[in-house]
Design an enzyme around this catalytic site. Structure first.
Site, PDB file in Angstrom:
ATOM      1  N   PRO A  19       0.740  -0.915  -0.092  1.00  0.00           N
ATOM      2  CA  PRO A  19      -0.032   0.065   0.072  1.00  0.00           C
ATOM      3  C   PRO A  19       0.859   1.206   0.136  1.00  0.00           C
ATOM      4  O   PRO A  19       0.275   2.241  -0.058  1.00  0.00           O
ATOM      5  CB  PRO A  19      -0.663   0.134   1.308  1.00  0.00           C
ATOM      6  N   THR A  31       9.551   3.283 -10.316  1.00  0.00           N
ATOM      7  CA  THR A  31      10.104   3.374 -11.419  1.00  0.00           C
ATOM      8  C   THR A  31       9.578   2.227 -12.289  1.00  0.00           C
ATOM      9  O   THR A  31       9.376   2.315 -13.695  1.00  0.00           O
ATOM     10  CB  THR A  31      11.739   2.749 -11.351  1.00  0.00           C
ATOM     11  N   ASP A  59       9.293  -2.134  -8.445  1.00  0.00           N
ATOM     12  CA  ASP A  59      10.445  -2.967  -8.303  1.00  0.00           C
ATOM     13  C   ASP A  59      10.853  -3.656  -7.324  1.00  0.00           C
ATOM     14  O   ASP A  59      11.167  -4.973  -6.970  1.00  0.00           O
ATOM     15  CB  ASP A  59      11.588  -2.392  -9.028  1.00  0.00           C
ATOM     16  N   ALA A  98       7.714  -3.870   5.459  1.00  0.00           N
ATOM     17  CA  ALA A  98       8.764  -4.608   4.365  1.00  0.00           C
ATOM     18  C   ALA A  98       9.260  -5.995   4.733  1.00  0.00           C
ATOM     19  O   ALA A  98       9.051  -6.336   6.014  1.00  0.00           O
ATOM     20  CB  ALA A  98       9.993  -3.690   4.562  1.00  0.00           C
ATOM     21  N   GLY A 129       2.867  -3.254  -6.932  1.00  0.00           N
ATOM     22  CA  GLY A 129       4.057  -2.077  -6.287  1.00  0.00           C
ATOM     23  C   GLY A 129       4.846  -2.223  -7.370  1.00  0.00           C
ATOM     24  O   GLY A 129       4.631  -2.360  -8.508  1.00  0.00           O
ATOM     25  N   ARG A 163      11.435  11.784  -5.695  1.00  0.00           N
ATOM     26  CA  ARG A 163      12.834  11.660  -5.026  1.00  0.00           C
ATOM     27  C   ARG A 163      13.813  11.254  -6.275  1.00  0.00           C
ATOM     28  O   ARG A 163      14.962  11.704  -5.998  1.00  0.00           O
ATOM     29  CB  ARG A 163      12.543  10.636  -3.748  1.00  0.00           C
TER      30      ARG A 163
HETATM   31  N1  LIG Z   1       3.454  -2.290   4.102  1.00  0.00           N
HETATM   32  C1  LIG Z   1       4.723  -2.012   4.009  1.00  0.00           C
HETATM   33  N2  LIG Z   1       5.462  -1.031   4.763  1.00  0.00           N
HETATM   34  C2  LIG Z   1       6.717  -0.528   4.348  1.00  0.00           C
HETATM   35  N3  LIG Z   1       7.204  -1.199   3.386  1.00  0.00           N
HETATM   36  C3  LIG Z   1       6.763  -1.825   2.476  1.00  0.00           C
HETATM   37  C4  LIG Z   1       5.552  -2.480   2.639  1.00  0.00           C
HETATM   38  N4  LIG Z   1       5.228  -3.489   1.775  1.00  0.00           N
HETATM   39  C5  LIG Z   1       6.465  -3.417   1.114  1.00  0.00           C
HETATM   40  N5  LIG Z   1       7.334  -2.689   1.547  1.00  0.00           N
HETATM   41  C6  LIG Z   1       8.540  -2.543   0.765  1.00  0.00           C
HETATM   42  O1  LIG Z   1       8.683  -1.204   0.218  1.00  0.00           O
HETATM   43  C7  LIG Z   1       9.563  -1.190  -0.672  1.00  0.00           C
HETATM   44  C8  LIG Z   1       9.415  -0.286  -1.903  1.00  0.00           C
HETATM   45  O2  LIG Z   1       8.145  -0.668  -2.692  1.00  0.00           O
HETATM   46  P1  LIG Z   1       7.928  -0.622  -4.049  1.00  0.00           P
HETATM   47  O3  LIG Z   1       8.897  -1.135  -4.927  1.00  0.00           O
HETATM   48  O4  LIG Z   1       6.663  -1.147  -4.124  1.00  0.00           O
HETATM   49  O5  LIG Z   1       7.705   0.853  -4.340  1.00  0.00           O
HETATM   50  P2  LIG Z   1       8.777   2.065  -5.007  1.00  0.00           P
HETATM   51  O6  LIG Z   1      10.187   1.830  -4.304  1.00  0.00           O
HETATM   52  O7  LIG Z   1       8.139   3.199  -4.759  1.00  0.00           O
HETATM   53  O8  LIG Z   1       9.007   1.679  -6.582  1.00  0.00           O
HETATM   54  P3  LIG Z   1      10.297   1.176  -7.378  1.00  0.00           P
HETATM   55  O9  LIG Z   1      10.767   0.039  -6.710  1.00  0.00           O
HETATM   56  O10 LIG Z   1       9.432   0.837  -8.520  1.00  0.00           O
HETATM   57  O11 LIG Z   1      11.315   2.417  -7.438  1.00  0.00           O
HETATM   58  C9  LIG Z   1      10.077  -2.595  -1.105  1.00  0.00           C
HETATM   59  O12 LIG Z   1      11.237  -2.918  -1.026  1.00  0.00           O
HETATM   60  C10 LIG Z   1       9.134  -3.230  -0.167  1.00  0.00           C
HETATM   61  O13 LIG Z   1       9.836  -4.372   0.333  1.00  0.00           O
HETATM   62  C1  LIG Z   2      19.196  15.437 -18.049  1.00  0.00           C
HETATM   63  C2  LIG Z   2      18.082  14.223 -18.440  1.00  0.00           C
HETATM   64  C3  LIG Z   2      19.044  12.834 -17.785  1.00  0.00           C
HETATM   65  C4  LIG Z   2      18.078  11.848 -17.613  1.00  0.00           C
HETATM   66  C5  LIG Z   2      18.489  10.520 -17.450  1.00  0.00           C
HETATM   67  C6  LIG Z   2      17.722   9.547 -17.282  1.00  0.00           C
HETATM   68  C7  LIG Z   2      18.189   8.168 -17.139  1.00  0.00           C
HETATM   69  C8  LIG Z   2      17.201   7.067 -16.643  1.00  0.00           C
HETATM   70  C9  LIG Z   2      17.575   5.865 -16.301  1.00  0.00           C
HETATM   71  C10 LIG Z   2      16.756   5.168 -15.580  1.00  0.00           C
HETATM   72  C11 LIG Z   2      17.418   3.693 -15.305  1.00  0.00           C
HETATM   73  C12 LIG Z   2      16.449   2.777 -14.509  1.00  0.00           C
HETATM   74  C13 LIG Z   2      16.942   1.691 -14.232  1.00  0.00           C
HETATM   75  C14 LIG Z   2      16.392   0.843 -13.258  1.00  0.00           C
HETATM   76  C15 LIG Z   2      16.445   0.680 -11.792  1.00  0.00           C
HETATM   77  C16 LIG Z   2      15.522   0.155 -10.963  1.00  0.00           C
HETATM   78  O1  LIG Z   2      15.931  -1.293 -10.541  1.00  0.00           O
HETATM   79  C17 LIG Z   2      15.496   0.730  -9.701  1.00  0.00           C
HETATM   80  C18 LIG Z   2      14.473   0.510  -8.724  1.00  0.00           C
HETATM   81  O2  LIG Z   2      13.218   0.755  -9.196  1.00  0.00           O
HETATM   82  N1  LIG Z   2      15.168   2.320  -9.778  1.00  0.00           N
HETATM   83  C19 LIG Z   2      16.177   2.966  -9.468  1.00  0.00           C
HETATM   84  O3  LIG Z   2      17.373   2.964  -9.019  1.00  0.00           O
HETATM   85  C20 LIG Z   2      15.915   4.372  -9.914  1.00  0.00           C
HETATM   86  C21 LIG Z   2      16.937   5.180 -10.727  1.00  0.00           C
HETATM   87  C22 LIG Z   2      16.577   6.551 -11.280  1.00  0.00           C
HETATM   88  C23 LIG Z   2      17.708   7.267 -11.804  1.00  0.00           C
HETATM   89  C24 LIG Z   2      17.267   8.557 -12.061  1.00  0.00           C
END
Ligand SMILES: Nc1ncnc2c1ncn2[C@@H]1O[C@H](COP(=O)(O)OP(=O)(O)OP(=O)(O)O)[C@@H](O)[C@H]1O
Ligand SMILES: CCCCCCCCCCCCC/C=C/[C@@H](O)[C@H](CO)NC(=O)CCCCC
Ligand SMILES: [Ca+2]
Length: 524
Positions: free
Chosen positions: A119, A221, A177, A153, A175, A290
Site C-alpha cells: 500500500p 520506476t 520493482d 517490508a 507495487g 525523489r
Molecule cells: N507495508 C509496507 N510497509 C513498508 N514497506 C513495505 C511494505 N510493503 C512492502 N514494502 C517495501 O517497500 C519497498 C518499496 O516498494 P515498491 O517497490 O512497491 O515501491 P517504490 O520503491 O516506490 O517503487 P520502485 O521500486 O519501482 O522504485 C519494497 O522494497 C518493499 O519491501
Molecule cells: C538530463 C536528463 C537525464 C535523464 C537521465 C535519465 C536516465 C534514466 C535511466 C533510468 C534507469 C532505471 C534503471 C532501473 C532501476 C531500478 O532497478 C530501480 C528500482 O526501481 N530504480 C532506481 O534505482 C531509480 C533510478 C532513477 C535514476 C534517475
C-alpha cells in the site's frame, strides 16, 4: 433475421467472426483469437434493449457477450466486449458452451492466484489500483484470489516461505520493482529451500522457479514491468496475467565471500545509480519525484570511484550489446539460450560443471558501473540503460562509464532519453558477461594496510582535488532499487531462473496493424 456469428479455425488459432449490425457494439467485422478472449457470459437483456431496432420484432431475443483483449497504441491493452444476439435460445446456449469449452482448453491460464499489495509503493495507490482496475477483471475471468495487503517490508517474502504454494498458479505483486524483488526473493528462496540448495554457495546450480509472477505496476520506476510488457499500465498487466502469458527471465545472484546477499533482475549499479538510490531513500516522502531530486544532486556531486572489475564474457549468446535489434516477443536469441540450457541439463542434470573460461580484468576510475540483466527501460528512459540487452539469454550487459567531465556525463545521460547511441563515447565501454566481480580500491587498500588507522577512521581524501576535500569513500550498490552494504561483490547470471506473466515487448504497433490487416484479408 439476426446477425451472423461465425466460428472457424485457422493456423493462427480459433477466430470468432462477427458481422454484427446495430445494436451490437461493433459495426465492422471483428476477429478475436481464442487466446485473447477474456470471458464469455450470457447477457441479460433488459426491456429497453429488447425494444430497440429490429430486436423488438423477436418474441424473446437471446444474447451472449464476449470480452476480449483490444490492443491499443504503445503496447496498451484494454478489455472490450461484443454482444451477439439471436432469436434461438438453444443456438445461443450452444455458442456459450462452445466458447467456454475453448477457454477451458487454454491450460496456461491461471485459476488461483496469490496477490500481495504494497500500500506504500510509488504514489501509495496500490490498493486502489488493485481494487478498482484489476480485481474486477480477475473476477470476470473467474480467477480466484487470496489477497494479502502487506503490513511491513519483507511481509510478502516471509509469507512465501510459509504458504501452501502448490495451491497457486501464480503470485501477483502490486507495487514497484522493490515489491517485485521481495516476491522474487520469496519464491526463489522457497524453491531452493524445498530442494535443499544452499543459496550461500555462489556456484550452486539453482532450481528454476516455475510459478509465474505477475506485476501490477504501482511503484516509482516499474522498470521490470516496463521492460517485459512495454508499458507500465495496471490493466495491460492484468490482461497478460489473465490470458496466461509466460516470459522467462534471467536472474543474477550476488554474493560476498560465500555469503548470499541478493538476487537482481534489472540494475546492479555502483557509483551514480548507487549514490542516487542512497540519497533518495531519505526522501521517500517525495514519492517518485525523489529520483529526480537525488539524480540532479548526485549529478552535481560528480563523484568517481576506483576499483577492479573482473568478468567472464558471455560467449554462448548470439547477440552483442551494440546490436541494433532489441529483445522482442519470441526473441530467437533467448530461444537459443533456452535450447542450450535444456541441452546442458540433459547432459549433466543439476550437477555444476566447473567453469574454466577466461576472466578479463579492468582497473580504473569510474563514474558508474552498471550490470543490467534486461534493457531497464522505464518511463524515464523508454529504451533503457542497454537497449539491446535480452530478458532470457543467460547474460548481463556490463556498462562502464569512466571518469569524464560533467558535460560529457550529461551528454551520456541525455542519450538515455533520445534515439542516439549511449555507448558511442570514448569513456563508455560495454561488455556482455555471464559473471562479474568488483572490488573497490578503498577496500583493496584497507585490506593491504589494515593498521592504517587514519585511513580507516577518516576515510580517504580526494587526491585530484585536495582543496575541495571531497571524500572518496565507497559508493553503494543499487540492487534493483535496494542498497547493498558491501562494495565487494561476486555476480553470476542464472539463465531463465524464473518466469513472469508477460510476453516481452511486442514489435511496434505499426507492424501489428499491418499484421492484423493481412490476417483479416486472409480470412476473407
Ligand atoms: N507495508 C509496507 N510497509 C513498508 N514497506 C513495505 C511494505 N510493503 C512492502 N514494502 C517495501 O517497500 C519497498 C518499496 O516498494 P515498491 O517497490 O512497491 O515501491 P517504490 O520503491 O516506490 O517503487 P520502485 O521500486 O519501482 O522504485 C519494497 O522494497 C518493499 O519491501
Ligand atoms: C538530463 C536528463 C537525464 C535523464 C537521465 C535519465 C536516465 C534514466 C535511466 C533510468 C534507469 C532505471 C534503471 C532501473 C532501476 C531500478 O532497478 C530501480 C528500482 O526501481 N530504480 C532506481 O534505482 C531509480 C533510478 C532513477 C535514476 C534517475
Ligand atoms: Ca539477460
Amino acid at each position: 433475421m439476426y446477425d451472423r456469428i461465425m466460428y472457424r479455425n485457422n493456423h493462427s488459432g480459433a477466430v470468432l467472426r462477427c458481422t454484427c449490425v446495430k445494436p451490437c457494439v461493433h459495426t465492422d467485422n471483428c476477429f478475436v483469437p481464442t487466446s485473447e478472449i477474456i470471458a464469455v457470459e450470457e447477457t441479460e437483456l433488459n426491456k429497453k434493449q429488447r425494444s430497440i431496432g429490429k430486436w423488438q420484432k423477436m418474441a424473446k431475443p437471446h444474447a451472449f457477450t464476449v470480452y476480449y483483449v483490444k490492443k491499443a497504441r504503445n503496447h496498451r491493452w484494454r478489455c472490450r466486449d461484443v454482444t451477439f444476439w439471436c432469436a434461438d435460445e438453444i443456438l445461443c446456449n450452444q455458442w456459450i458452451q462452445a466458447l467456454k469449452e475453448l477457454l477451458e482448453m487454454q491450460t496456461c491460464r491461471p485459476k488461483q492466484l496469490l496477490v500481495y499489495i504494497n500500500p506504500y509503493g510509488g504514489k501509495r495507490q496500490g490498493k486502489r489500483i488493485y481494487e478498482q482496475k484489476v480485481a474486477p477483471l480477475f473476477s470476470l475471468a473467474s480467477i480466484s484470489t487470496d489477497v494479502v495487503v502487506t503490513e511491513h517490508a519483507n511481509h510478502a517474502k516471509d509469507n512465501l516461505f510459509e504458504v501452501n504454494i502448490n495451491k497457486y498458479d501464480g503470485v501477483v505483486c502490486v507495487g514497484g520493482d522493490g515489491m517485485f524483488s521481495e516476491v522474487m526473493h520469496g519464491l526463489i528462496g522457497r524453491m531452493q529451500k524445498d530442494s535443499g540448495i544452499d543459496q550461500n554457495n555462489p556456484k550452486a546450480p539453482l532450481v528454476q522457479c516455475n510459478i509465474r509472477i505477475g506485476i501490477i505496476p504501482a511503484g516509482s520506476t516499474d522498470c521490470v514491468c516496463y521492460s517485459t510488457v512495454g508499458i507500465s499500465d495496471p490493466v495491460t498487466s492484468a490482461l497478460h496475467i489473465i490470458i496466461g502469458d509466460c516470459q522467462p527471465l534471467d536472474v543474477s545472484s550476488v554474493h560476498q565471500n560465500n555469503t548470499f546477499l541478493k538476487y537482481a533482475v534489472s540494475l546492479l549499479g555502483y557509483g551514480f545509480y548507487g549514490d542516487v538510490l542512497k540519497d533518495s531513500e531519505k526522501k521517500r516522502w517525495m514519492g517518485p519525484m525523489r529520483y529526480d531530486y537525488s539524480g540532479f544532486k548526485t549529478f552535481l556531486s560528480h563523484h568517481y570511484y576506483e576499483g577492479t572489475i573482473s568478468f567472464q564474457p558471455a560467449k554462448h549468446t548470439l547477440g552483442s550489446p551494440r546490436d541494433k535489434d532489441s529483445c522482442r516477443t519470441g526473441c530467437y536469441i533467448c530461444k537459443e539460450s533456452e535450447r542450450q540450457l535444456a541441452e546442458q541439463r540433459k547432459k549433466c542434470g543439476f550437477k555444476h560443471e566447473e567453469d574454466e573460461e577466461e576472466w578479463k580484468v579492468i582497473k580504473g576510475k569510474f563514474l558508474a558501473i552498471n550490470v543490467v540483466n534486461m534493457c531497464c527501460a522505464c518511463p524515464r528512459s523508454p529504451k533503457g540503460l542497454s537497449p539491446a540487452a535480452h530478458l532470457a539469454d543467460g547474460s548481463a550487459d556490463l556498462i562502464l562509464v569512466r571518469k569524464c567531465s560533467r558535460f560529457d556525463f550529461l551528454r551520456y545521460l541525455v542519450r538515455h532519453t533520445n534515439k542516439d547511441d549511449q555507448f558511442d563515447f570514448s569513456f563508455v565501454d560495454v561488455y556482455r558477461v555471464k559473471s562479474f566481480q568488483f572490488t573497490s580500491k578503498l577496500s583493496e587498500d584497507n585490506e593491504s594496510s589494515v593498521t592504517d588507522i587514519g585511513k580507516k577512521h577518516f576515510g580517504q581524501f580526494c587526491r585530484d582535488h585536495p582543496a575541495c576535500c571531497c571524500n572518496i569513500a565507497n559508493s553503494t550498490w543499487n540492487c534493483d532499487g535496494e542498497t547493498l552494504d558491501s562494495s565487494a561483490i561476486e555476480v553470476r547470471v542464472h539463465c531463465q531462473l524464473m518466469k513472469l506473466f508477460a510476453r516481452g515487448i511486442e514489435e511496434n504497433c505499426k507492424d501489428e496493424a499491418a499484421y492484423s490487416h493481412s490476417s483479416v484479408e486472409q480470412l476473407l
